[in-house]
Design a protein around this motif. Structure first.
Motif, PDB file in Angstrom:
ATOM      1  N   ALA A  99       4.456   4.198  -4.593  1.00 45.11           N
ATOM      2  CA  ALA A  99       5.740   4.656  -5.246  1.00 45.11           C
ATOM      3  C   ALA A  99       5.383   4.546  -6.606  1.00 45.11           C
ATOM      4  CB  ALA A  99       6.864   3.766  -4.838  1.00 45.11           C
ATOM      5  N   GLN A 100       6.184   5.233  -7.700  1.00 40.25           N
ATOM      6  CA  GLN A 100       6.014   5.298  -8.994  1.00 40.25           C
ATOM      7  C   GLN A 100       6.914   4.115  -9.612  1.00 40.25           C
ATOM      8  OE1 GLN A 100       5.764   7.999  -7.560  1.00 40.25           O
ATOM      9  NE2 GLN A 100       3.512   8.182  -8.122  1.00 40.25           N
ATOM     10  N   GLN A 207      -0.007   1.638  -9.814  1.00 37.06           N
ATOM     11  CA  GLN A 207      -0.947   1.008  -9.165  1.00 37.06           C
ATOM     12  C   GLN A 207      -2.199   0.204 -10.201  1.00 37.06           C
ATOM     13  OE1 GLN A 207      -2.625   3.567  -6.410  1.00 37.06           O
ATOM     14  NE2 GLN A 207      -1.448   2.722  -4.850  1.00 37.06           N
ATOM     15  N   ALA A 208      -2.321   0.998 -11.429  1.00 42.20           N
ATOM     16  CA  ALA A 208      -3.177   0.419 -12.350  1.00 42.20           C
ATOM     17  C   ALA A 208      -2.792  -0.892 -12.774  1.00 42.20           C
ATOM     18  CB  ALA A 208      -3.352   1.439 -13.460  1.00 42.20           C
ATOM     19  N   VAL A 209      -1.476  -1.110 -13.149  1.00 39.65           N
ATOM     20  CA  VAL A 209      -0.599  -1.970 -13.593  1.00 39.65           C
ATOM     21  C   VAL A 209      -0.973  -3.272 -12.581  1.00 39.65           C
ATOM     22  CG1 VAL A 209       1.396  -3.263 -14.511  1.00 39.65           C
ATOM     23  CG2 VAL A 209       0.652  -1.165 -15.426  1.00 39.65           C
ATOM     24  N   ILE A 210      -0.499  -2.816 -11.554  1.00 43.68           N
ATOM     25  CA  ILE A 210      -0.570  -3.857 -10.488  1.00 43.68           C
ATOM     26  C   ILE A 210      -1.958  -4.756 -10.253  1.00 43.68           C
ATOM     27  CG2 ILE A 210      -0.517  -4.201  -7.963  1.00 43.68           C
ATOM     28  CD1 ILE A 210       1.786  -2.408  -7.850  1.00 43.68           C
ATOM     29  N   ALA A 211      -3.087  -3.694 -10.306  1.00 43.03           N
ATOM     30  CA  ALA A 211      -4.410  -4.151 -10.367  1.00 43.03           C
ATOM     31  C   ALA A 211      -4.568  -5.159 -11.523  1.00 43.03           C
ATOM     32  CB  ALA A 211      -5.217  -2.888 -10.499  1.00 43.03           C
ATOM     33  N   ALA A 212      -4.086  -4.814 -12.878  1.00 39.23           N
ATOM     34  CA  ALA A 212      -4.420  -5.573 -13.790  1.00 39.23           C
ATOM     35  C   ALA A 212      -3.950  -6.902 -13.396  1.00 39.23           C
ATOM     36  CB  ALA A 212      -3.874  -4.969 -14.954  1.00 39.23           C
ATOM     37  N   TYR A 213      -2.722  -7.141 -12.948  1.00 42.51           N
ATOM     38  CA  TYR A 213      -2.028  -8.337 -12.676  1.00 42.51           C
ATOM     39  C   TYR A 213      -2.720  -9.124 -11.781  1.00 42.51           C
ATOM     40  CZ  TYR A 213       2.074  -7.861 -15.871  1.00 42.51           C
ATOM     41  OH  TYR A 213       2.547  -7.663 -17.113  1.00 42.51           O
ATOM     42  N   GLU A 214      -2.953  -8.589 -10.505  1.00 43.48           N
ATOM     43  CA  GLU A 214      -3.667  -8.938  -9.323  1.00 43.48           C
ATOM     44  C   GLU A 214      -5.098  -9.677  -9.877  1.00 43.48           C
ATOM     45  OE1 GLU A 214      -3.800  -6.519  -6.171  1.00 43.48           O
ATOM     46  OE2 GLU A 214      -1.743  -6.940  -5.483  1.00 43.48           O
ATOM     47  N   SER A 215      -5.833  -8.928 -10.531  1.00 47.80           N
ATOM     48  CA  SER A 215      -7.259  -9.266 -10.933  1.00 47.80           C
ATOM     49  C   SER A 215      -7.218 -10.569 -12.141  1.00 47.80           C
ATOM     50  CB  SER A 215      -7.953  -8.058 -11.443  1.00 47.80           C
ATOM     51  OG  SER A 215      -7.462  -7.631 -12.723  1.00 47.80           O
ATOM     52  N   GLY A 216      -6.113 -10.621 -12.790  1.00 46.71           N
ATOM     53  CA  GLY A 216      -6.045 -11.683 -13.760  1.00 46.71           C
ATOM     54  C   GLY A 216      -6.348 -10.995 -15.165  1.00 46.71           C
ATOM     55  N   PHE A 217      -6.575  -9.852 -15.120  1.00 43.97           N
ATOM     56  CA  PHE A 217      -6.873  -8.956 -16.484  1.00 43.97           C
ATOM     57  C   PHE A 217      -5.843  -9.386 -17.367  1.00 43.97           C
ATOM     58  CE2 PHE A 217      -6.829  -5.310 -19.242  1.00 43.97           C
ATOM     59  CZ  PHE A 217      -8.077  -5.501 -19.633  1.00 43.97           C
ATOM     60  N   VAL A 218      -4.334  -9.052 -16.919  1.00 40.69           N
ATOM     61  CA  VAL A 218      -3.122  -9.155 -17.536  1.00 40.69           C
ATOM     62  C   VAL A 218      -2.470 -10.488 -16.710  1.00 40.69           C
ATOM     63  CG1 VAL A 218      -0.944  -8.274 -18.121  1.00 40.69           C
ATOM     64  CG2 VAL A 218      -3.208  -6.648 -18.375  1.00 40.69           C
TER      65      VAL A 218
END
Length: 219
Positions: A99-100, A207-218
């Protein structure tokens, strides 16, 4: 004209959303569904640009319906989850499914209209604070929901500029705003965004932003 499909099991919600959307000259409701099971056939028949998708429906929920659309329709519509509670784990599952963005059912008419226009234009409807909270609460235990391919982020080999763009994406910045902050052309930013999505194996900005948060990048 942006074509909108409404999926919600509550008739009053459907009536209210239709009234809001049909009042705008550039938006049109082309159909309604009272359960997720009816959404996929209607998407194939009516070819909407945007689906307003309730999460909790009796037979097929909005998460399942979102996955069905995005995995079986060649040129799928954009999907906005409509929910009562933004901190719901199901909201996070729907975002991870593709979902967007999401809207609260208590959103003002102007917010609903703007959301439809934003996702129809190709942007994601990002609320950085909410996504950060959702990732913090549910990201660590979200493996059963399925992780987009190409993650974790540490293996993505982003360039420094792409990393800068991803950080600003995670703060909810549009391409135009990113271009202004990084002193780049908008087309250059679009290229960087495309590269980020490709390297992360992400379907879209959400999905890119979720990945950034989940990975700890952000954080």
């Amino acid at each position: 004209m942006t074509r909108v499909l409404i999926a919600d099991d509550e008739p009053l919600i459907r009536v209210g959303l239709r009234a809001v959307i049909d009042s705008e000259p550039d938006l049109e409701v082309v159909g309604e569904a009272d359960d997720g099971a009816a959404v996929l056939p209607l998407v194939r028949t009516l070819a909407p640009h945007v689906v307003l998708m309730d999460i909790r429906m009796p037979l097929v929920d909005g998460i399942q319906a979102t996955r069905q659309i995005l995995t079986t329709v060649p040129d799928p519509p954009k999907i906005i989850v409509v929910t009562t509670f933004e901190s719901d784990e199901n909201v996070y599952a729907a975002l991870r499914a593709g979902a967007q963005g999401f809207l609260l059912k208590r959103s003002r008419p102007a917010e609903i209209v703007q959301a439809v226009r934003v996702v129809a234009s190709g942007e994601s409807l990002l609320f950085p604070a909410a996504i950060r909270t959702l990732a913090g609460r549910f990201g660590g235990g979200a493996a059963p929901l399925g992780r987009p391919p190409g993650l974790p982020l540490g293996a993505a080999n982003l360039t420094q500029r792409e990393a800068d763009v991803l950080r600003l994406m995670a703060r909810g910045r549009s391409n135009t705003e990113i271009a202004g902050e990084l002193h780049l052309g908008v087309q250059t930013v679009k290229t960087h965004v495309g590269n980020v999505l490709t390297k992360l194996g992400a379907r879209d900005r959400t999905q890119a932003v979720i990945a950034a948060y989940e990975s700890g990048f952000v954080s």
